[in-house]
Each structure stands twice: as C-alpha cells, then as structure tokens.
Design a protein around this motif. Structure first.
Motif, PDB file in Angstrom:
ATOM      1  N   VAL A  34       3.308  -5.923  17.719  1.00  0.00           N
ATOM      2  CA  VAL A  34       3.793  -6.847  18.749  1.00  0.00           C
ATOM      3  C   VAL A  34       2.624  -7.466  19.508  1.00  0.00           C
ATOM      4  O   VAL A  34       2.591  -8.675  19.783  1.00  0.00           O
ATOM      5  CB  VAL A  34       4.746  -6.110  19.705  1.00  0.00           C
ATOM      6  CG1 VAL A  34       5.061  -6.992  20.921  1.00  0.00           C
ATOM      7  CG2 VAL A  34       6.033  -5.729  18.988  1.00  0.00           C
ATOM      8  N   VAL A  35       1.623  -6.632  19.847  1.00  0.00           N
ATOM      9  CA  VAL A  35       0.430  -7.150  20.543  1.00  0.00           C
ATOM     10  C   VAL A  35      -0.288  -8.170  19.667  1.00  0.00           C
ATOM     11  O   VAL A  35      -0.738  -9.224  20.144  1.00  0.00           O
ATOM     12  CB  VAL A  35      -0.512  -5.982  20.911  1.00  0.00           C
ATOM     13  CG1 VAL A  35      -1.840  -6.522  21.440  1.00  0.00           C
ATOM     14  CG2 VAL A  35       0.161  -5.079  21.952  1.00  0.00           C
ATOM     15  N   LEU A  36      -0.395  -7.872  18.372  1.00  0.00           N
ATOM     16  CA  LEU A  36      -1.059  -8.793  17.452  1.00  0.00           C
ATOM     17  C   LEU A  36      -0.339 -10.130  17.403  1.00  0.00           C
ATOM     18  O   LEU A  36      -0.967 -11.202  17.397  1.00  0.00           O
ATOM     19  CB  LEU A  36      -1.130  -8.163  16.066  1.00  0.00           C
ATOM     20  CG  LEU A  36      -1.782  -9.020  14.969  1.00  0.00           C
ATOM     21  CD1 LEU A  36      -3.240  -9.325  15.325  1.00  0.00           C
ATOM     22  CD2 LEU A  36      -1.691  -8.322  13.615  1.00  0.00           C
ATOM     23  N   ILE A  37       1.002 -10.058  17.383  1.00  0.00           N
ATOM     24  CA  ILE A  37       1.770 -11.297  17.335  1.00  0.00           C
ATOM     25  C   ILE A  37       1.583 -12.105  18.616  1.00  0.00           C
ATOM     26  O   ILE A  37       1.521 -13.342  18.590  1.00  0.00           O
ATOM     27  CB  ILE A  37       3.260 -10.976  17.106  1.00  0.00           C
ATOM     28  CG1 ILE A  37       3.458 -10.441  15.684  1.00  0.00           C
ATOM     29  CG2 ILE A  37       4.136 -12.207  17.318  1.00  0.00           C
ATOM     30  CD1 ILE A  37       4.854  -9.992  15.397  1.00  0.00           C
ATOM     31  N   LEU A  38       1.476 -11.407  19.753  1.00  0.00           N
ATOM     32  CA  LEU A  38       1.268 -12.123  21.013  1.00  0.00           C
ATOM     33  C   LEU A  38      -0.084 -12.790  21.081  1.00  0.00           C
ATOM     34  O   LEU A  38      -0.263 -13.797  21.778  1.00  0.00           O
ATOM     35  CB  LEU A  38       1.431 -11.147  22.188  1.00  0.00           C
ATOM     36  CG  LEU A  38       2.848 -10.596  22.412  1.00  0.00           C
ATOM     37  CD1 LEU A  38       2.855  -9.573  23.543  1.00  0.00           C
ATOM     38  CD2 LEU A  38       3.814 -11.744  22.733  1.00  0.00           C
ATOM     39  N   VAL A  39      -1.054 -12.206  20.358  1.00  0.00           N
ATOM     40  CA  VAL A  39      -2.390 -12.797  20.363  1.00  0.00           C
ATOM     41  C   VAL A  39      -2.440 -14.055  19.498  1.00  0.00           C
ATOM     42  O   VAL A  39      -3.136 -15.024  19.794  1.00  0.00           O
ATOM     43  CB  VAL A  39      -3.426 -11.762  19.874  1.00  0.00           C
ATOM     44  CG1 VAL A  39      -4.801 -12.410  19.694  1.00  0.00           C
ATOM     45  CG2 VAL A  39      -3.509 -10.614  20.878  1.00  0.00           C
ATOM     46  N   VAL A  40      -1.667 -14.023  18.412  1.00  0.00           N
ATOM     47  CA  VAL A  40      -1.628 -15.180  17.521  1.00  0.00           C
ATOM     48  C   VAL A  40      -1.034 -16.369  18.280  1.00  0.00           C
ATOM     49  O   VAL A  40      -0.157 -16.189  19.128  1.00  0.00           O
ATOM     50  CB  VAL A  40      -0.774 -14.857  16.274  1.00  0.00           C
ATOM     51  CG1 VAL A  40      -0.611 -16.086  15.379  1.00  0.00           C
ATOM     52  CG2 VAL A  40      -1.403 -13.720  15.498  1.00  0.00           C
ATOM     53  N   PRO A  41      -1.510 -17.571  18.046  1.00  0.00           N
ATOM     54  CA  PRO A  41      -0.951 -18.761  18.721  1.00  0.00           C
ATOM     55  C   PRO A  41       0.568 -18.779  18.623  1.00  0.00           C
ATOM     56  O   PRO A  41       1.135 -18.694  17.521  1.00  0.00           O
ATOM     57  CB  PRO A  41      -1.588 -19.925  17.970  1.00  0.00           C
ATOM     58  CG  PRO A  41      -2.888 -19.361  17.485  1.00  0.00           C
ATOM     59  CD  PRO A  41      -2.626 -17.920  17.174  1.00  0.00           C
ATOM     60  N   THR A  42       1.226 -18.883  19.749  1.00  0.00           N
ATOM     61  CA  THR A  42       2.686 -18.776  19.808  1.00  0.00           C
ATOM     62  C   THR A  42       3.434 -19.822  18.994  1.00  0.00           C
ATOM     63  O   THR A  42       4.525 -19.530  18.513  1.00  0.00           O
ATOM     64  CB  THR A  42       3.139 -18.849  21.270  1.00  0.00           C
ATOM     65  OG1 THR A  42       2.579 -20.025  21.891  1.00  0.00           O
ATOM     66  CG2 THR A  42       2.698 -17.612  22.009  1.00  0.00           C
ATOM     67  N   PRO A  43       2.955 -21.065  18.822  1.00  0.00           N
ATOM     68  CA  PRO A  43       3.745 -22.007  18.001  1.00  0.00           C
ATOM     69  C   PRO A  43       3.991 -21.493  16.587  1.00  0.00           C
ATOM     70  O   PRO A  43       4.984 -21.865  15.963  1.00  0.00           O
ATOM     71  CB  PRO A  43       2.883 -23.268  18.004  1.00  0.00           C
ATOM     72  CG  PRO A  43       2.094 -23.182  19.259  1.00  0.00           C
ATOM     73  CD  PRO A  43       1.787 -21.727  19.423  1.00  0.00           C
ATOM     74  N   TRP A  44       3.071 -20.660  16.066  1.00  0.00           N
ATOM     75  CA  TRP A  44       3.258 -20.154  14.700  1.00  0.00           C
ATOM     76  C   TRP A  44       4.456 -19.215  14.590  1.00  0.00           C
ATOM     77  O   TRP A  44       5.064 -19.100  13.527  1.00  0.00           O
ATOM     78  CB  TRP A  44       1.993 -19.419  14.253  1.00  0.00           C
ATOM     79  CG  TRP A  44       0.799 -20.320  14.103  1.00  0.00           C
ATOM     80  CD1 TRP A  44       0.719 -21.645  14.362  1.00  0.00           C
ATOM     81  CD2 TRP A  44      -0.499 -19.917  13.658  1.00  0.00           C
ATOM     82  NE1 TRP A  44      -0.530 -22.123  14.125  1.00  0.00           N
ATOM     83  CE2 TRP A  44      -1.316 -21.086  13.686  1.00  0.00           C
ATOM     84  CE3 TRP A  44      -1.057 -18.699  13.257  1.00  0.00           C
ATOM     85  CZ2 TRP A  44      -2.661 -21.063  13.308  1.00  0.00           C
ATOM     86  CZ3 TRP A  44      -2.383 -18.675  12.872  1.00  0.00           C
ATOM     87  CH2 TRP A  44      -3.190 -19.836  12.894  1.00  0.00           C
TER      88      TRP A  44
END
Length: 268
Positions: free
Chosen positions: A40-50
């Motif tokens: 979940v933390v990794l996903i939050l770090v990734v640019p949100t539009p993706w």
C-alpha cells in the motif's frame, strides 16, 4: 486489553474480505499484513494518476472472491437428493435475497421452512404393523414379512397427536377399517402403538375419546401400547383411561400381541 485501556487504544479487527484474500493466497502468519501494508505504501508513492482507477475494480474483485467462498453448492446438491422441501426453501431464500433484499430473503426462508414443517407434521406416517416371526420386533407389513392376528389391527403412529394432524389419523383409521370390512375381515381390536408419540394435546385427547366411542359402538376395543411416561401422566389426569378407553394399556407391543393372540385362541 489492559494496555489498550490505559493508553486510550481502540479495539480493532480485520475485514472479512481481506481475510478471504489472505486465506486464498495461502497466508498463515501476520507477515501477510505487513507485506500488504508495504505494498500500500509503495502504491501511494507511485504517481497517483497511474493507479487512480484501481481501487474500485480491486474492491469489486475482493468482494467477489470473498462471496464465492461462501457459496456452498454441495449443501444444495445434498439437500436436493435427500429432501426436496429443504432444497426448495434454500433456493427460495437465495432468490428472495437477490430480488427483495437480505432481511426479506431470510424471513421468506424462515416462513417457508416453518410452513414445510407444519405440512409434514399434519400428515403423519401411520404404519400397519405385525410381528417378525420368532421375535418381539414389530415392523410395517408393507416392508417386511410379518405375522398378524386376523381380528386385530395394529397401528403405529409416528408423530405427536395434536390439533394439526388428528384428523389425518382418524381418516387413516377409518379407511383401514372400511377396507378390512370390504374384504370381509372382522376387526375386534385396534391397537395404537404410541412409541413415537411424545405429546397429546387436548384436541388429540378428544380425538382418541371419539375413536374409542366409535369403535365401542362397532363392537371393537381400542388398546394402547408403549405409552411414554410424560404422555401417560397427562392421560391419567383425564377421564380417558378410566372411563373412555374400551380396551387396555399394554407395556409393550409384544405383550399386547401375546394377550390378544391368547384371547383369540380361547375364543376359538
């Protein structure tokens, strides 16, 4: 719990959907939750539009996965093979939940189950029985090769006697007596085997009284056998045993059979 209370913590629990996902993935330890948190933390770090469109499909897939684990087709298959009434109630409950809502569907299932129970108890199984040769066991004459006494009709009522089924018992007895009369068979004794009767309500008591009076008018005696203790206690509080019963109360069916066989032998 004490530490939570002192520090002001709140009790928490896991969701059923996440538990279902962990179970399906083969998770066995709390490490699965740590890995999930890291992802979940990794996903939050990734640019949100993706990942902006990911939550809804992921949630839908999670819910579908959790619900699929609750569908038990084996129970439906077994119910359909063993008892079509239960299977029908199960299918009606499912249809009610899908079409009307969860609460309405459950209520529908409960109502149908109660209706099925009432319908079954209102049509009790009543067997004409006879003695297995060389034994003290009595079985249905339609299922076993048994001995019977010519002038004796022995019936086993496989249900409690209450207002919902006494008419069916009376109708069954009358039809059997009529059939025997049509065949030219004289019925001097009717024996009701009460081994399966755990309750006789007031309507049932009145029905037994009317049966005894009707049989007495025809010159036939009514006997009872294998009456359970609680049932006997209630019968003794009435006038049925002392005034209305035209025959006797036997401890066992075998005792009744021997007594009536001896009586027939002496009369012959």
């Amino acid at each position: 719990m004490t530490a939570h209370g002192i520090s002001g913590g709140l009790p928490v629990t896991g969701s059923i959907s996440r538990s279902a996902v962990n179970y399906s993935a083969g998770a066995n330890t709390p490490l699965a939750s740590m890995i999930s948190a890291a992802l979940v933390v990794l996903i939050l770090v990734v640019p949100t539009p993706w990942v902006s469109l990911l939550p809804l499909p992921a949630l839908a897939a999670t819910i579908i996965l959790a619900v699929l684990g609750m569908i038990d087709l084996t129970t439906l298959r077994d119910s359909w093979r063993y008892d079509r009434g239960d299977a029908g109630a199960l299918l009606a409950t499912v249809a009610g939940v899908l079409l009307l809502g969860v609460e309405e569907g459950v209520i529908l299932g409960v109502v149908l189950s109660l209706a099925t129970l009432i319908w079954r108890t209102s049509r009790p199984h009543i067997a004409v029985i006879g003695r297995i040769a060389g034994s003290e066991h009595f079985r249905n004459v339609e299922r076993h090769d048994v001995e019977t006494l010519p002038a004796v009709l022995m019936l086993r009522v496989d249900a409690d006697l209450y207002f919902g089924n006494v008419d069916a018992v009376v109708d069954r007895l009358e039809s059997l007596l009529k059939a025997r009369a049509t065949q030219g068979r004289v019925t001097c004794h009717v024996v009701l085997v009460m081994s399966a009767v755990s309750l006789i309500d007031t309507t049932g008591l009145y029905a037994l009284t009317e049966i005894s009076r009707s049989l007495r008018a025809q010159g036939t005696k009514l006997h009872l056998t294998e009456v359970k203790g609680p049932v006997m206690d209630r019968l003794q509080q009435s006038d049925f045993l002392g005034k209305e019963l035209s025959g006797q109360v036997f401890l066992s069916t075998a005792q009744a059979f021997r007594h009536l066989a001896a009586e027939a032998s002496q009369a012959g």
